[in-house]
Design a protein around this motif. Sequence first.
Motif, PDB file in Angstrom:
ATOM      1  N   LEU A 150       0.820  -0.934  -0.057  1.00  0.00           N
ATOM      2  CA  LEU A 150      -0.143  -0.048   0.002  1.00  0.00           C
ATOM      3  C   LEU A 150       0.771   1.372   0.035  1.00  0.00           C
ATOM      4  CD1 LEU A 150      -2.526  -1.172   2.876  1.00  0.00           C
ATOM      5  CD2 LEU A 150      -2.677  -1.523   0.280  1.00  0.00           C
ATOM      6  N   VAL A 151       0.398   2.227  -0.830  1.00  0.00           N
ATOM      7  CA  VAL A 151       0.868   3.650  -0.564  1.00  0.00           C
ATOM      8  C   VAL A 151      -0.136   4.716  -0.554  1.00  0.00           C
ATOM      9  CG1 VAL A 151       3.138   3.254  -1.781  1.00  0.00           C
ATOM     10  CG2 VAL A 151       1.184   3.454  -3.191  1.00  0.00           C
ATOM     11  N   PRO A 152      -0.664   4.883   0.908  1.00  0.00           N
ATOM     12  CA  PRO A 152      -1.816   5.833   1.063  1.00  0.00           C
ATOM     13  C   PRO A 152      -1.455   7.163   0.303  1.00  0.00           C
ATOM     14  CG  PRO A 152      -1.354   4.422   3.061  1.00  0.00           C
ATOM     15  CD  PRO A 152      -0.261   4.129   2.042  1.00  0.00           C
ATOM     16  N   GLY A 153      -0.300   7.695   0.457  1.00  0.00           N
ATOM     17  CA  GLY A 153      -0.055   9.130  -0.085  1.00  0.00           C
ATOM     18  C   GLY A 153       0.138   8.965  -1.418  1.00  0.00           C
ATOM     19  N   GLU A 154      -0.045   8.260  -2.291  1.00  0.00           N
ATOM     20  CA  GLU A 154       0.388   8.103  -3.739  1.00  0.00           C
ATOM     21  C   GLU A 154      -0.814   7.646  -4.401  1.00  0.00           C
ATOM     22  OE1 GLU A 154       2.968   9.438  -4.787  1.00  0.00           O
ATOM     23  OE2 GLU A 154       4.175   9.655  -3.317  1.00  0.00           O
ATOM     24  N   ARG A 155      -1.940   8.026  -4.200  1.00  0.00           N
ATOM     25  CA  ARG A 155      -3.371   7.559  -4.945  1.00  0.00           C
ATOM     26  C   ARG A 155      -3.689   8.566  -6.368  1.00  0.00           C
ATOM     27  NH1 ARG A 155      -7.285   6.046  -0.291  1.00  0.00           N
ATOM     28  NH2 ARG A 155      -6.158   5.954   1.342  1.00  0.00           N
ATOM     29  N   HIS A 156      -2.585   8.140  -7.378  1.00  0.00           N
ATOM     30  CA  HIS A 156      -2.527   8.783  -8.442  1.00  0.00           C
ATOM     31  C   HIS A 156      -3.789   8.204  -9.659  1.00  0.00           C
ATOM     32  CE1 HIS A 156       0.673  11.036  -7.488  1.00  0.00           C
ATOM     33  NE2 HIS A 156       1.338  10.062  -7.170  1.00  0.00           N
ATOM     34  N   GLY A 157      -4.039   7.170  -9.319  1.00  0.00           N
ATOM     35  CA  GLY A 157      -5.056   6.271 -10.240  1.00  0.00           C
ATOM     36  C   GLY A 157      -6.528   6.941  -9.881  1.00  0.00           C
ATOM     37  N   THR A 158      -7.293   6.592 -10.724  1.00  0.00           N
ATOM     38  CA  THR A 158      -8.631   7.207 -10.752  1.00  0.00           C
ATOM     39  C   THR A 158      -9.766   6.112 -10.945  1.00  0.00           C
ATOM     40  OG1 THR A 158      -8.907   7.933 -13.134  1.00  0.00           O
ATOM     41  CG2 THR A 158      -7.997   9.524 -11.540  1.00  0.00           C
ATOM     42  N   GLN A 159      -9.400   5.020 -11.407  1.00  0.00           N
ATOM     43  CA  GLN A 159     -10.218   4.114 -11.913  1.00  0.00           C
ATOM     44  C   GLN A 159     -10.327   3.132 -10.691  1.00  0.00           C
ATOM     45  OE1 GLN A 159      -9.921   1.047 -15.039  1.00  0.00           O
ATOM     46  NE2 GLN A 159     -11.795   2.078 -15.655  1.00  0.00           N
ATOM     47  N   THR A 160     -11.677   3.127  -9.891  1.00  0.00           N
ATOM     48  CA  THR A 160     -11.717   2.053  -8.829  1.00  0.00           C
ATOM     49  C   THR A 160     -11.979   0.577  -9.337  1.00  0.00           C
ATOM     50  OG1 THR A 160     -14.182   2.208  -8.947  1.00  0.00           O
ATOM     51  CG2 THR A 160     -12.817   3.774  -7.556  1.00  0.00           C
ATOM     52  N   PHE A 161     -11.729  -0.154  -8.417  1.00  0.00           N
ATOM     53  CA  PHE A 161     -11.927  -1.855  -8.959  1.00  0.00           C
ATOM     54  C   PHE A 161     -13.364  -1.956  -9.304  1.00  0.00           C
ATOM     55  CE2 PHE A 161     -12.676  -6.484  -7.403  1.00  0.00           C
ATOM     56  CZ  PHE A 161     -11.903  -6.892  -8.112  1.00  0.00           C
ATOM     57  N   ARG A 162     -14.366  -1.534  -8.709  1.00  0.00           N
ATOM     58  CA  ARG A 162     -15.602  -1.600  -9.176  1.00  0.00           C
ATOM     59  C   ARG A 162     -15.903  -0.956 -10.379  1.00  0.00           C
ATOM     60  NH1 ARG A 162     -20.344  -2.660  -6.341  1.00  0.00           N
ATOM     61  NH2 ARG A 162     -19.177  -2.085  -4.327  1.00  0.00           N
ATOM     62  N   GLY A 163     -15.298   0.294 -10.787  1.00  0.00           N
ATOM     63  CA  GLY A 163     -15.450   0.960 -12.269  1.00  0.00           C
ATOM     64  C   GLY A 163     -14.819   0.217 -13.056  1.00  0.00           C
ATOM     65  N   MET A 211     -16.571  -1.971 -16.522  1.00  0.00           N
ATOM     66  CA  MET A 211     -16.243  -1.769 -18.191  1.00  0.00           C
ATOM     67  C   MET A 211     -15.841  -3.237 -18.561  1.00  0.00           C
ATOM     68  SD  MET A 211     -13.647   1.357 -17.843  1.00  0.00           S
ATOM     69  CE  MET A 211     -13.418   1.469 -19.589  1.00  0.00           C
ATOM     70  N   ARG A 212     -15.721  -4.173 -17.752  1.00  0.00           N
ATOM     71  CA  ARG A 212     -15.181  -5.545 -18.276  1.00  0.00           C
ATOM     72  C   ARG A 212     -16.078  -7.000 -18.081  1.00  0.00           C
ATOM     73  NH1 ARG A 212     -11.455  -2.332 -17.572  1.00  0.00           N
ATOM     74  NH2 ARG A 212      -9.361  -2.083 -18.683  1.00  0.00           N
ATOM     75  N   THR A 213     -17.472  -6.372 -17.599  1.00  0.00           N
ATOM     76  CA  THR A 213     -18.223  -7.274 -17.293  1.00  0.00           C
ATOM     77  C   THR A 213     -18.662  -8.645 -18.305  1.00  0.00           C
ATOM     78  OG1 THR A 213     -19.876  -5.721 -16.413  1.00  0.00           O
ATOM     79  CG2 THR A 213     -20.842  -7.650 -17.063  1.00  0.00           C
ATOM     80  N   ASP A 214     -18.388  -8.293 -19.690  1.00  0.00           N
ATOM     81  CA  ASP A 214     -18.617  -9.148 -20.865  1.00  0.00           C
ATOM     82  C   ASP A 214     -17.317 -10.153 -20.785  1.00  0.00           C
ATOM     83  OD1 ASP A 214     -20.907  -8.213 -21.398  1.00  0.00           O
ATOM     84  OD2 ASP A 214     -20.075  -6.994 -23.207  1.00  0.00           O
ATOM     85  N   SER A 215     -16.234  -9.718 -20.235  1.00  0.00           N
ATOM     86  CA  SER A 215     -14.980 -10.676 -20.318  1.00  0.00           C
ATOM     87  C   SER A 215     -14.651 -11.104 -19.040  1.00  0.00           C
ATOM     88  CB  SER A 215     -13.900  -9.715 -20.747  1.00  0.00           C
ATOM     89  OG  SER A 215     -13.481  -8.710 -20.028  1.00  0.00           O
ATOM     90  N   LEU A 216     -15.381 -10.962 -18.032  1.00  0.00           N
ATOM     91  CA  LEU A 216     -15.198 -11.681 -16.644  1.00  0.00           C
ATOM     92  C   LEU A 216     -15.558 -13.023 -16.483  1.00  0.00           C
ATOM     93  CD1 LEU A 216     -15.611  -8.392 -14.590  1.00  0.00           C
ATOM     94  CD2 LEU A 216     -13.278  -9.450 -15.207  1.00  0.00           C
TER      95      LEU A 216
END
Length: 266
Positions: free
Chosen positions: A244-257, A261-266
Motif C-alpha cells: 500500500l502507498v496511501p500518499g500516492e493515490r494517482h489512479g482514478t479508476q476504482t476496482f468496481r469501475g 467496463m469488463r463485465t462481458d469478459s469476466l
Amino acid sequence: MTRLCIAGGTGQVGREVVRQAILAGHQVAVLSRNPPAPGTPGHVAGVDYFRADVATGEGLDAALAGADVVIDALEGRSGKALKNFADGGARLLAAAQDAGVGRAVLLSIVNCDRSSFGYYRSKAAKERVYQQSGLETVVLRATQFHSLLAGIFASGSKLRVIPVFKGARFQPIATAEVASGLIDAALEAPTGMRHRARTIGGPEILGMRELAVTWQQATGSRGRVVELPLPGGMGKYLRTGDNLVPGERHGTQTFRGWLAMRTDSL
C-alpha cells in the motif's frame, strides 16, 4: 516525434503502453521473443516489431536503433526468466546505451525490496541494475493491478470458493493508468538526475473481502467467500501493508469501475 522502444510490448502492460503511444502519435518499436504476425489480434498497425531476447542479447541492437527512450515492461515469473530477470535488464541497458538511447524506464512493484517472495526479489534486483546504469533511468513502482485480484477470485470460483487472504488489503490500479505513468516518465523533460524512482497507486484502499464481494456482485459468481491464511514472504508483505502507498493515490479508476467496463469478459 519521440521513438519509444517497448521491451515486453506484447504483455499486459506493454500492450497498453503501445496502444497509448501510437494514439499519441509517437513512433513505436516493440521487442519480444515472440512478436505477433501481421493480421493477428496482437499486432498493432504502425508498430515496428522485432524478435529479440534480453536473455541472450539477440536482436536488441536492431530493436533499439534510433530509439529515444526504452520502456521495460518485461516479466519473469518463473524458471530461467525469473532467475535471469535482473541480468536481462542489465543486457537491455547496455545495448540501449550502445545504441545512444537517452533514457530507460522500468516498471516495478511498490516496496518490492521489502518482500522475500521470489518474484518481488527479482524486481528489486532489477531496480538495483537500473540504479547503477550509466543511462538516465526512471523506475515506476506500481501497486497491484485490478486484473490480479480478478484473476485470484476467478480461479477460486471454479471450485465455488472465492479466496480472501487474512489481513490483506489492496490498493489496486488499472493497467491503463500504469501505462500512462510509464509514458509520462519516458517523455518528461530532463531533470539532471541520473536515477529516480516514483510510485503510483490506485485510488482506494480496501480489504480483500470487500473487493471479493464487489467482484462477486459484478460477475454473479455463487462461490462462497472464504478467508484463508497466506504463508511465506507474500503473506507477510500483504499483512504488513507493504503493498500500500496511501500518499500516492494517482489512479482514478476504482476496482468496481474497472469491473463495470469488463463485465462481458469476466
